[in-house]
Design a protein around this motif. Structure first.
Motif, PDB file in Angstrom:
ATOM      1  N   MET A 252       8.990  -5.641  11.449  1.00 47.25           N
ATOM      2  CA  MET A 252       8.070  -4.729  12.126  1.00 47.25           C
ATOM      3  C   MET A 252       8.524  -4.504  13.567  1.00 47.25           C
ATOM      4  SD  MET A 252       3.936  -5.059  12.645  1.00 47.25           S
ATOM      5  CE  MET A 252       3.479  -4.339  11.067  1.00 47.25           C
ATOM      6  N   ASP A 253       8.359  -3.287  14.042  1.00 47.58           N
ATOM      7  CA  ASP A 253       8.721  -2.932  15.414  1.00 47.58           C
ATOM      8  C   ASP A 253       8.057  -3.912  16.379  1.00 47.58           C
ATOM      9  OD1 ASP A 253       8.930  -1.746  17.983  1.00 47.58           O
ATOM     10  OD2 ASP A 253       9.183   0.214  17.054  1.00 47.58           O
ATOM     11  N   GLU A 254       8.880  -4.544  17.201  1.00 45.83           N
ATOM     12  CA  GLU A 254       8.374  -5.582  18.100  1.00 45.83           C
ATOM     13  C   GLU A 254       7.334  -5.040  19.073  1.00 45.83           C
ATOM     14  OE1 GLU A 254       7.850  -9.388  19.399  1.00 45.83           O
ATOM     15  OE2 GLU A 254       9.009  -8.697  17.663  1.00 45.83           O
ATOM     16  N   SER A 255       7.432  -3.748  19.410  1.00 45.58           N
ATOM     17  CA  SER A 255       6.453  -3.165  20.334  1.00 45.58           C
ATOM     18  C   SER A 255       5.040  -3.175  19.750  1.00 45.58           C
ATOM     19  CB  SER A 255       6.853  -1.731  20.696  1.00 45.58           C
ATOM     20  OG  SER A 255       6.816  -0.892  19.542  1.00 45.58           O
ATOM     21  N   TYR A 256       4.950  -3.168  18.394  1.00 41.28           N
ATOM     22  CA  TYR A 256       3.642  -3.235  17.742  1.00 41.28           C
ATOM     23  C   TYR A 256       2.980  -4.591  17.955  1.00 41.28           C
ATOM     24  CZ  TYR A 256       4.664   1.033  15.036  1.00 41.28           C
ATOM     25  OH  TYR A 256       4.946   2.321  14.645  1.00 41.28           O
ATOM     26  N   LEU A 257       3.819  -5.601  18.170  1.00 42.03           N
ATOM     27  CA  LEU A 257       3.336  -6.978  18.195  1.00 42.03           C
ATOM     28  C   LEU A 257       3.227  -7.545  19.608  1.00 42.03           C
ATOM     29  CD1 LEU A 257       5.562  -8.267  15.254  1.00 42.03           C
ATOM     30  CD2 LEU A 257       3.191  -7.500  15.124  1.00 42.03           C
ATOM     31  N   VAL A 405       2.281 -13.674   1.199  1.00 42.79           N
ATOM     32  CA  VAL A 405       2.696 -14.711   2.141  1.00 42.79           C
ATOM     33  C   VAL A 405       4.068 -15.199   1.686  1.00 42.79           C
ATOM     34  CG1 VAL A 405       2.192 -16.991   3.097  1.00 42.79           C
ATOM     35  CG2 VAL A 405       0.324 -15.394   2.610  1.00 42.79           C
ATOM     36  N   LEU A 406       5.081 -14.926   2.477  1.00 41.75           N
ATOM     37  CA  LEU A 406       6.441 -15.277   2.091  1.00 41.75           C
ATOM     38  C   LEU A 406       6.783 -16.719   2.419  1.00 41.75           C
ATOM     39  CD1 LEU A 406       8.246 -12.065   3.361  1.00 41.75           C
ATOM     40  CD2 LEU A 406       7.888 -12.700   0.978  1.00 41.75           C
ATOM     41  N   ASN A 407       6.392 -17.152   3.600  1.00 43.09           N
ATOM     42  CA  ASN A 407       6.867 -18.459   4.057  1.00 43.09           C
ATOM     43  C   ASN A 407       6.012 -18.928   5.221  1.00 43.09           C
ATOM     44  OD1 ASN A 407       8.684 -20.695   4.259  1.00 43.09           O
ATOM     45  ND2 ASN A 407       9.699 -19.695   5.969  1.00 43.09           N
ATOM     46  N   ILE A 408       5.543 -20.163   5.133  1.00 47.41           N
ATOM     47  CA  ILE A 408       4.856 -20.824   6.244  1.00 47.41           C
ATOM     48  C   ILE A 408       5.531 -22.175   6.444  1.00 47.41           C
ATOM     49  CG2 ILE A 408       2.683 -21.655   7.196  1.00 47.41           C
ATOM     50  CD1 ILE A 408       2.485 -18.746   6.629  1.00 47.41           C
ATOM     51  N   VAL A 409       5.922 -22.462   7.672  1.00 43.23           N
ATOM     52  CA  VAL A 409       6.497 -23.765   8.009  1.00 43.23           C
ATOM     53  C   VAL A 409       5.622 -24.389   9.084  1.00 43.23           C
ATOM     54  CG1 VAL A 409       8.506 -25.001   8.894  1.00 43.23           C
ATOM     55  CG2 VAL A 409       8.825 -22.973   7.465  1.00 43.23           C
ATOM     56  N   ARG A 410       5.209 -25.617   8.867  1.00 44.36           N
ATOM     57  CA  ARG A 410       4.332 -26.293   9.839  1.00 44.36           C
ATOM     58  C   ARG A 410       4.994 -27.558  10.365  1.00 44.36           C
ATOM     59  NH1 ARG A 410      -1.231 -28.641   7.652  1.00 44.36           N
ATOM     60  NH2 ARG A 410       0.218 -30.086   6.638  1.00 44.36           N
ATOM     61  N   VAL A 436       6.733  -9.548   9.187  1.00 45.71           N
ATOM     62  CA  VAL A 436       6.298 -10.165  10.438  1.00 45.71           C
ATOM     63  C   VAL A 436       6.704 -11.630  10.370  1.00 45.71           C
ATOM     64  CG1 VAL A 436       4.347 -10.813  11.891  1.00 45.71           C
ATOM     65  CG2 VAL A 436       4.378  -8.582  10.776  1.00 45.71           C
ATOM     66  N   SER A 437       7.473 -12.082  11.361  1.00 43.02           N
ATOM     67  CA  SER A 437       7.973 -13.457  11.379  1.00 43.02           C
ATOM     68  C   SER A 437       7.846 -13.990  12.794  1.00 43.02           C
ATOM     69  CB  SER A 437       9.441 -13.493  10.919  1.00 43.02           C
ATOM     70  OG  SER A 437       9.960 -14.813  10.989  1.00 43.02           O
ATOM     71  N   ARG A 438       6.821 -14.814  13.019  1.00 41.38           N
ATOM     72  CA  ARG A 438       6.542 -15.283  14.372  1.00 41.38           C
ATOM     73  C   ARG A 438       6.082 -16.735  14.358  1.00 41.38           C
ATOM     74  NH1 ARG A 438       6.000 -11.008  18.088  1.00 41.38           N
ATOM     75  NH2 ARG A 438       4.909 -12.324  19.572  1.00 41.38           N
ATOM     76  N   TYR A 439       6.353 -17.409  15.469  1.00 42.47           N
ATOM     77  CA  TYR A 439       5.825 -18.755  15.691  1.00 42.47           C
ATOM     78  C   TYR A 439       4.462 -18.653  16.369  1.00 42.47           C
ATOM     79  CZ  TYR A 439      10.178 -21.141  14.483  1.00 42.47           C
ATOM     80  OH  TYR A 439      11.258 -21.649  13.807  1.00 42.47           O
ATOM     81  N   VAL A 440       3.514 -19.446  15.877  1.00 43.24           N
ATOM     82  CA  VAL A 440       2.205 -19.556  16.519  1.00 43.24           C
ATOM     83  C   VAL A 440       1.868 -21.030  16.668  1.00 43.24           C
ATOM     84  CG1 VAL A 440       1.364 -17.344  15.655  1.00 43.24           C
ATOM     85  CG2 VAL A 440       0.954 -19.424  14.321  1.00 43.24           C
ATOM     86  N   TYR A 441       0.892 -21.288  17.508  1.00 44.61           N
ATOM     87  CA  TYR A 441       0.508 -22.666  17.812  1.00 44.61           C
ATOM     88  C   TYR A 441      -1.002 -22.787  17.674  1.00 44.61           C
ATOM     89  CZ  TYR A 441       0.057 -27.015  20.521  1.00 44.61           C
ATOM     90  OH  TYR A 441      -0.228 -28.297  20.936  1.00 44.61           O
TER      91      TYR A 441
END
Length: 681
Positions: A252-257, A405-410, A436-441
């Motif tokens: 996805m276009d990074e500007s969207y995120l 949901v393709l992939n979740i790593v914790r 969409v592939s992002r790290y969250v906390y």
């Protein structure tokens, strides 16, 4: 038996007001309801082997069982051996909705369901194994990819023909068929009597009466058929997984995120900022967990035995799995010749047993068949829900919906909070698919709120991955012509399949006399390569450092590797997303193949003690001092642990995951560099 509509309403009312007495409800339902609360069960004794194919190939199957009886729920454990079961009848869903089915058994089993009440419309939904060697613990629905079905729409007031088959050889015997609604917060429950009815009342039939027995795609008389040659199925790990092709999805276009989440301070409690003792780092490593199941566990390996289960605290080796079965005391409508209920009719309940989600680093190191720790669906639901709400709150992304949901790593940190890599496939208003592939906390203080409240998630400070970072794959070699050529072929494979132009192959050659490496590289179809010839005896640390020195861009990634490896085509993508500049290095766990095993049929063990394969940014490698070329000049073995010590001592995280289809080919030391005086740990 015929029931008028008024009588049926009366029965339903009685059941509804007696909700506090489940046993009485079951009795009323089974005695008064036309559904009868039973399913047909045919028992075939003295059948050896553990596979369904062996069962079907018996000349007496499916028309001539030893015993015909009924069973009151789809969970049985007769405590016998060398037998097969065929259970069939009708399912009666209580509500119109999508259902997910699951199966567990010892040994092999299958569950088939018709799209309606006709036995001719069967389709196999779930199964455990095909070779006779596969098995699961009671209620363990997550061991094999084949155990859980896709959602199936069932309609209330319709009945659906089903068939379940079990083949038991030796050891503990059990079979469970469970279902749940297609909800993230649903859990599997064994299909019980209120949802069952028999296909045919066989109580007054003689054993010679066989015309009523349904012949289906799952079970039909093969008497006149020629024998077909069976082929050994492959393990779950080599079957296609959505993660394997993430690189194909447009991001996805990074500007969207931009500003999707508020930025927050991120400092895990396990980070070190001081030197540690020699080779202490391997004892300080944490493993991340994944969702969905990536089937890195060696489920189909006969040498697994009970290792995996011994790590589960509730497992007692002396009792095995017996304590996991809860016998259900339901009235039996049929008795044997003697008027006594048979053990074949014994039914039980079982709790879902997801042992893979309870593993830890100690268990993985102790049981090298275990693979990645697997999260449950309920573990990831709050994070995915909160992520999607944030996504849909932004104007440019409101038209996108979740496809899968393709992939979740914790990486779990009980002290301060957990970090997640969230990878979702979305579909836009015009049908376009994006990633969409992002790290969250998720700070720990916010994770203990009421279950109805979405967790607070934020963007960890300076913790994001670069999708366009160049990856330099570095290897040092000497006189290993066949493996050198194979390594180049592996790199060509990656480029051919992915078309990724942002990786570079670096080979440091200690004057190989059995192949002209530079000439081979010139002919190879690679995005780019670098070659340097060295003199003297082979040095792994020195060779890798020479390759590191060739890299000028400090904001690119170094991947230190060896020969003898089989690479998954998505490895460059994996290296990028798990290597964060200034924050984290990536040390994927490789599987060492057994002698005779191959990538098409991989069996072996995960090399959890090895750290010689590592992705790290050039800037971070410079900061920690590079390879130790002084202590590890004329030998190798231990240089990976020493490097790990300095990685941790400089405050970097180490992402540790078992990587699907990342394999180390079996080989001896014949023709290796031991003759040069080098040593191997």
């Amino acid at each position: 038996m015929y029931f008028s509509d008024n009588y049926r309403i009366c029965i339903n009312f009685m059941i509804s007001v007696l909700t506090e007495d489940n046993r009485l409800i079951a009795v009323l339902w089974r005695v008064l309801s036309p559904f009868q609360g039973q399913a047909n069960m045919h028992i075939f004794e003295d059948y050896c082997g553990g596979s369904i194919d062996q069962f079907r190939n018996n000349i007496l199957y499916p028309l001539f069982p030893n015993l015909r009886t009924t069973v009151s729920r789809l969970a049985v454990s007769p405590k016998s051996k060398d037998y097969g079961l065929r259970i069939f009848g009708y399912l009666h869903p209580a509500v119109t909705d999508e259902y997910i089915f699951a199966i567990a058994s010892d040994d092999n089993s299958e569950f088939w369901l018709s799209l309606d009440e006709s036995p001719q419309n069967l389709q196999r939904l779930v199964y455990v194994g095909e070779t006779g060697d596969e098995w699961t613990a009671p209620g363990e629905y997550w061991k094999f990819a084949s155990q859980i079905s896709k959602p199936i729409l069932l309609v209330k007031d319709m009945k659906y023909f089903f068939e379940a088959i079990l083949k038991q050889n030796k050891g503990m015997d059990h079979l469970e068929i469970a279902w749940c609604l297609n909800r993230y917060n649903s859990s599997f429950a064994v299909i019980s009597s209120e949802f069952l009815s028999v296909y045919e009342d066989e109580s007054s039939l003689q054993m010679g009466d066989i015309d009523h027995i349904p012949q289906t795609e799952a079970s039909y008389d093969r008497f006149l058929e020629p024998f077909a040659k069976s082929t050994k199925p492959t393990g779950d790990m080599v079957k296609l997984d959505p993660r394997d092709q993430i690189y194909k999805i447009t991001m996805m276009d990074e500007s969207y995120l931009k500003d999707l989440f508020v930025e927050c301070h991120y400092k895990p409690s396990y980070l070190l900022e001081t030197n540690i003792g020699r080779y202490e780092g391997v004892n300080l490593i944490y493993f991340s967990s994944v969702y969905p199941n990536d089937y890195t566990r060696q489920t189909h390996d006969l040498t697994e035995h009970m290792c995996f289960y011994k790590q589960e605290p509730s497992f007692q080796e002396s009792q095995g799995f017996e304590p996991y079965l809860f016998e259900v005391k339901e009235p039996d409508l049929q008795k044997n010749i003697a008027g006594v209920a048979s053990s074949w009719q014994r039914v039980f309940d079982v709790k879902p047993f997801d042992v893979a989600s309870k593993q830890n680093a100690a268990a993985i190191n102790a049981c090298k068949k275990a693979g990645n720790i697997v999260m449950t669906r309920n573990d990831v639901l709050p994070i995915v829900t909160a992520f999607l709400k944030a996504l849909h709150s932004k104007e440019p992304t409101r038209g996108f919906s979740l496809l899968r949901v393709l992939n979740i790593v914790r990486r779990e940190d009980n002290a301060v909070g957990s970090r997640y890599l969230v990878e979702l496939e979305l579909v836009g208003p015009q049908g376009q698919k994006v990633l969409v592939s992002r790290y969250v906390y998720a700070p720990q203080m916010k994770m203990d709120q009421n279950a109805q409240t979405d967790p607070f998630i934020c963007s960890p400070n300076e913790f994001s991955w670069n999708p366009s970072a160049t990856v330099h794959v570095i290897v040092a070699v000497k006189n290993q012509a066949r493996w050198i050529i194979q390594f180049i072929r592996e790199m060509e494979k990656i480029y051919r399949v992915t078309g990724d132009k942002h990786f570079n192959v670096i080979i440091i050659d200690y004057s190989s006399s059995d192949v002209d490496i530079n000439e081979r590289l010139k002919k190879a179809k690679l995005p780019s390569y670098q070659y340097r010839k060295m003199e003297g005896n082979f040095q792994r640390s020195g060779g890798l450092q020479a390759g590191i020195d060739l890299v000028e861009d400090e904001h690119s990634i170094l991947f230190l590797c060896d020969l003898h490896l089989y690479y998954p085509v998505n490895i460059i993508n994996y290296i990028r997303k798990h290597t964060i500049e200034g924050k984290m290095v990536y040390a994927p766990v490789v599987m060492r193949l057994d002698c005779g095993a191959s990538p098409r049929d991989p069996t072996g063990f995960w090399e959890t003690a090895g750290y010689g394969l590592m992705g790290i940014y050039k800037s971070d490698m410079v900061r920690i001092g590079g390879m130790n070329t002084k202590e590890f000049k004329e030998k190798w073995g231990g240089e990976d642990w020493e490097l790990l010590d300095r990685v941790l001592g400089n405050g970097l995280e180490v992402e540790r995951l078992h990587l699907r289809n990342f394999l180390h080919h079996f080989h001896t030391r014949h023709g290796m560099w031991v003759s040069s005086g080098a040593e191997k740990r």
